[in-house]
Design a protein around this motif. Structure first.
Motif, PDB file in Angstrom:
ATOM      1  N   LEU A  46      59.337 107.034  18.295  1.00  0.00           N
ATOM      2  CA  LEU A  46      58.489 105.895  18.904  1.00  0.00           C
ATOM      3  C   LEU A  46      57.709 105.133  17.812  1.00  0.00           C
ATOM      4  CD1 LEU A  46      57.222 107.468  21.921  1.00  0.00           C
ATOM      5  CD2 LEU A  46      58.683 105.708  21.963  1.00  0.00           C
ATOM      6  N   LEU A  47      57.684 105.713  16.588  1.00  0.00           N
ATOM      7  CA  LEU A  47      56.872 105.158  15.470  1.00  0.00           C
ATOM      8  C   LEU A  47      57.560 103.605  15.185  1.00  0.00           C
ATOM      9  CD1 LEU A  47      56.717 107.674  12.702  1.00  0.00           C
ATOM     10  CD2 LEU A  47      54.968 106.755  14.076  1.00  0.00           C
ATOM     11  N   GLY A  79      62.461  89.800   0.994  1.00  0.00           N
ATOM     12  CA  GLY A  79      60.885  89.536   0.694  1.00  0.00           C
ATOM     13  C   GLY A  79      60.333  90.232   2.094  1.00  0.00           C
ATOM     14  N   ALA A  80      61.061  89.803   3.078  1.00  0.00           N
ATOM     15  CA  ALA A  80      60.361  90.338   4.464  1.00  0.00           C
ATOM     16  C   ALA A  80      60.491  91.941   4.563  1.00  0.00           C
ATOM     17  CB  ALA A  80      61.270  89.839   5.550  1.00  0.00           C
ATOM     18  N   VAL A  81      61.502  92.472   4.035  1.00  0.00           N
ATOM     19  CA  VAL A  81      61.392  93.731   4.066  1.00  0.00           C
ATOM     20  C   VAL A  81      60.507  94.534   3.163  1.00  0.00           C
ATOM     21  CG1 VAL A  81      63.136  95.895   2.938  1.00  0.00           C
ATOM     22  CG2 VAL A  81      64.164  94.006   4.492  1.00  0.00           C
ATOM     23  N   PHE A  82      60.247  93.903   2.174  1.00  0.00           N
ATOM     24  CA  PHE A  82      59.251  94.514   1.053  1.00  0.00           C
ATOM     25  C   PHE A  82      57.677  94.094   1.658  1.00  0.00           C
ATOM     26  CE2 PHE A  82      56.277  94.355  -2.296  1.00  0.00           C
ATOM     27  CZ  PHE A  82      56.463  95.607  -2.990  1.00  0.00           C
ATOM     28  N   PHE A  83      57.486  93.188   2.482  1.00  0.00           N
ATOM     29  CA  PHE A  83      56.183  92.950   2.928  1.00  0.00           C
ATOM     30  C   PHE A  83      56.117  93.884   4.147  1.00  0.00           C
ATOM     31  CE2 PHE A  83      53.825  90.898   6.250  1.00  0.00           C
ATOM     32  CZ  PHE A  83      52.848  90.496   5.636  1.00  0.00           C
ATOM     33  N   VAL A  84      56.995  94.028   5.072  1.00  0.00           N
ATOM     34  CA  VAL A  84      56.903  94.676   6.457  1.00  0.00           C
ATOM     35  C   VAL A  84      56.676  95.970   5.952  1.00  0.00           C
ATOM     36  CG1 VAL A  84      58.286  95.399   8.487  1.00  0.00           C
ATOM     37  CG2 VAL A  84      58.085  92.959   7.708  1.00  0.00           C
ATOM     38  N   PHE A  85      57.417  96.824   4.887  1.00  0.00           N
ATOM     39  CA  PHE A  85      57.391  98.075   4.796  1.00  0.00           C
ATOM     40  C   PHE A  85      56.626  98.701   3.559  1.00  0.00           C
ATOM     41  CE2 PHE A  85      61.550  97.538   7.079  1.00  0.00           C
ATOM     42  CZ  PHE A  85      61.193  98.268   8.331  1.00  0.00           C
ATOM     43  N   GLY A  86      56.346  97.549   2.796  1.00  0.00           N
ATOM     44  CA  GLY A  86      55.482  97.885   1.630  1.00  0.00           C
ATOM     45  C   GLY A  86      53.998  97.526   1.775  1.00  0.00           C
ATOM     46  N   ILE A  87      53.866  96.548   2.293  1.00  0.00           N
ATOM     47  CA  ILE A  87      52.379  95.886   2.291  1.00  0.00           C
ATOM     48  C   ILE A  87      51.674  95.789   3.535  1.00  0.00           C
ATOM     49  CG2 ILE A  87      51.081  93.709   1.870  1.00  0.00           C
ATOM     50  CD1 ILE A  87      53.199  92.906  -0.131  1.00  0.00           C
ATOM     51  N   LEU A  88      52.428  95.696   4.739  1.00  0.00           N
ATOM     52  CA  LEU A  88      51.914  95.553   6.160  1.00  0.00           C
ATOM     53  C   LEU A  88      51.166  96.918   6.303  1.00  0.00           C
ATOM     54  CD1 LEU A  88      51.740  93.869   8.841  1.00  0.00           C
ATOM     55  CD2 LEU A  88      53.918  94.837   9.676  1.00  0.00           C
ATOM     56  N   PRO A  89      51.602  98.092   6.060  1.00  0.00           N
ATOM     57  CA  PRO A  89      51.075  99.340   6.297  1.00  0.00           C
ATOM     58  C   PRO A  89      49.972  99.381   5.711  1.00  0.00           C
ATOM     59  CG  PRO A  89      53.373  99.770   5.730  1.00  0.00           C
ATOM     60  CD  PRO A  89      53.105  98.202   5.451  1.00  0.00           C
ATOM     61  N   VAL A  90      49.179  98.922   4.837  1.00  0.00           N
ATOM     62  CA  VAL A  90      48.080  99.074   4.046  1.00  0.00           C
ATOM     63  C   VAL A  90      47.009  97.861   4.828  1.00  0.00           C
ATOM     64  CG1 VAL A  90      48.802 100.236   2.256  1.00  0.00           C
ATOM     65  CG2 VAL A  90      48.635  97.636   2.290  1.00  0.00           C
ATOM     66  N   LEU A  91      47.580  96.961   5.511  1.00  0.00           N
ATOM     67  CA  LEU A  91      46.703  95.815   6.092  1.00  0.00           C
ATOM     68  C   LEU A  91      45.815  96.519   7.193  1.00  0.00           C
ATOM     69  CD1 LEU A  91      49.207  92.818   6.208  1.00  0.00           C
ATOM     70  CD2 LEU A  91      47.422  93.382   4.426  1.00  0.00           C
ATOM     71  N   PRO A  92      44.760  95.876   7.495  1.00  0.00           N
ATOM     72  CA  PRO A  92      43.782  96.643   8.446  1.00  0.00           C
ATOM     73  C   PRO A  92      44.194  96.229   9.896  1.00  0.00           C
ATOM     74  CG  PRO A  92      42.829  94.749   7.549  1.00  0.00           C
ATOM     75  CD  PRO A  92      43.947  94.799   6.885  1.00  0.00           C
ATOM     76  N   LEU A  93      45.182  96.807  10.518  1.00  0.00           N
ATOM     77  CA  LEU A  93      45.768  96.617  11.816  1.00  0.00           C
ATOM     78  C   LEU A  93      45.677  98.008  12.616  1.00  0.00           C
ATOM     79  CD1 LEU A  93      49.060  94.616  10.622  1.00  0.00           C
ATOM     80  CD2 LEU A  93      46.811  93.626  11.503  1.00  0.00           C
ATOM     81  N   GLY A  94      44.848  98.816  12.416  1.00  0.00           N
ATOM     82  CA  GLY A  94      44.872  99.882  13.079  1.00  0.00           C
ATOM     83  C   GLY A  94      45.791 100.795  13.290  1.00  0.00           C
ATOM     84  N   SER A  97      49.299  99.903  11.936  1.00  0.00           N
ATOM     85  CA  SER A  97      49.599 100.165  10.472  1.00  0.00           C
ATOM     86  C   SER A  97      49.851 101.399  10.204  1.00  0.00           C
ATOM     87  CB  SER A  97      48.366  99.495   9.822  1.00  0.00           C
ATOM     88  OG  SER A  97      48.261  98.091   9.423  1.00  0.00           O
ATOM     89  N   TRP A  98      49.113 102.538  10.877  1.00  0.00           N
ATOM     90  CA  TRP A  98      49.490 103.964  10.492  1.00  0.00           C
ATOM     91  C   TRP A  98      51.023 104.175  11.137  1.00  0.00           C
ATOM     92  CZ3 TRP A  98      51.206 107.741  13.577  1.00  0.00           C
ATOM     93  CH2 TRP A  98      50.939 109.082  13.233  1.00  0.00           C
ATOM     94  N   GLY A  99      51.493 103.402  12.369  1.00  0.00           N
ATOM     95  CA  GLY A  99      52.818 103.638  12.707  1.00  0.00           C
ATOM     96  C   GLY A  99      53.800 102.917  12.037  1.00  0.00           C
ATOM     97  N   MET A 100      53.417 102.185  10.687  1.00  0.00           N
ATOM     98  CA  MET A 100      54.346 101.425   9.985  1.00  0.00           C
ATOM     99  C   MET A 100      54.125 102.131   8.522  1.00  0.00           C
ATOM    100  SD  MET A 100      56.213  99.019  11.229  1.00  0.00           S
ATOM    101  CE  MET A 100      56.489  98.041   9.803  1.00  0.00           C
TER     102      MET A 100
END
Length: 322
Positions: A46-47, A79-94, A97-100
């Motif tokens: 479910l992650l 570029g989207a892959v790197f952003f989604v899995f490399g940068i998005l997880p550290v953004l303040p999305l509660g 972000s933890w699930g990513m």
């Protein structure tokens, strides 16, 4: 005969739509703090990062089977892959972000279980499930996870797309790179069971994606990116244990890059444009060849459309019947 049978197209469409619905549901669950505290198999499934990875993999498979992959589209997706899995997880999305998050990283998913076993403990389900997910998509389509959902693979390939003089683009022989990769893995096993030490931790670029900016993580990432300017996916070919694991699974992939020898004019343009060590072996029809990361470069560069991402033996009839 069509390259992509209608039933395969329909299955992929239905799967993509289903995953989009499931992603929406699981995103709401995780963003609201739902789910059990203990990470069981279904908790891992479910992650959000699992379903987002599946979408990238299946979308990549769709583009490849339709021969829609070209340089600009590939660059955008990488570029989207790197952003989604490399940068998005550290953004303040509660919770989302933890699930990513990058835990466990692909390298940790295959190495940490040995560390747990050497310490006499059990292997957490999240490691087994992550590795199983990678394996499933490597078999469904040739190394789909590595080629379409791995952030370190994506950033390496993006750097390799930076134009340099052709004499600086190097293709190392697979008979050199694969023994190095195997030797490192065997050394890892020896150190694990002899001293409980995991040597991959000293040169794992995934550590950089925790964005702690430790000096060693920065140095490893800089070395990988610099090498990527000259070599195609150097970490994948020379070091990565997941690359080694999925290379073995590649031999059982249901869909992969194949050549239609009746259309091929032996111009070798695909070899010149790809900078990938696998293309020559694919053209020669070898059963065992260097890792093919399903990047689509060779497919997009062939003017005769002789290379396709298809089921096994699909391209066995003469061109006039295709």
């Amino acid at each position: 005969m069509k390259y992509t049978p209608n039933w395969i197209s329909n299955i992929i469409k239905i799967t993509l739509y289903s995953i989009l619905v499931l992603l929406s549901i699981t995103t709401v669950i995780w963003a609201s703090g739902g789910g059990r505290r203990g990470m069981g198999f279904f908790d891992v499934i479910l992650l959000p990062r699992v379903w987002v990875s599946a979408i990238f993999c299946l979308t990549g498979m769709w583009f490849l089977m339709k021969s829609w992959v070209h340089r600009n589209l590939r660059s955008i997706i990488l570029g989207a892959v790197f952003f989604v899995f490399g940068i998005l997880p550290v953004l303040p999305l509660g919770r989302f972000s933890w699930g990513m998050g990058m835990h466990p990283s692909p390298v940790c998913a295959i190495t940490k279980p040995f560390l747990f076993l050497s310490a006499g403990g059990g292997v957490p389900v999240i490691f087994i499930t992550t590795l199983a997910f990678i394996a499933v998509f490597s078999i469904i389509g040739n190394k789909l996870f590595c080629g379409w959902a791995c952030p370190i693979g994506a950033i390496q390939e993006l750097f390799n797309l930076i134009p340099l003089n052709k004499k600086f683009k190097i293709i190392l022989p697979f008979r050199v790179t694969n023994p190095i990769r195997i030797t490192i893995f065997l050394a890892f096993l020896a150190f694990v069971f002899a001293s409980g030490t995991g040597i991959y931790g000293y040169f794992n670029p995934f550590h950089f994606l925790h964005w702690g900016f430790e000096l060693y993580a920065i140095m490893v990432m800089l070395i990988v990116l610099t090498a990527s300017l000259f070599l195609f996916r150097p970490f994948c070919y020379l070091v990565c244990p997941v690359g080694l694991f999925t290379w073995i699974l590649e031999h059982f992939s249901l869909v992969k890059v194949k050549v239609n020898s009746h259309n091929c004019k032996e111009c070798n343009l695909c070899i010149k444009k790809s900078h990938c060590p696998a293309v020559s072996s694919i053209l020669e029809g070898k059963k065992t060849h260097p890792d093919c990361f399903a990047c689509g470069r060779c497919i997009g560069s062939c003017p005769e459309k002789a290379l396709r991402f298809v089921k096994r033996r699909t391209l066995s009839k003469p061109a006039e019947h295709v």
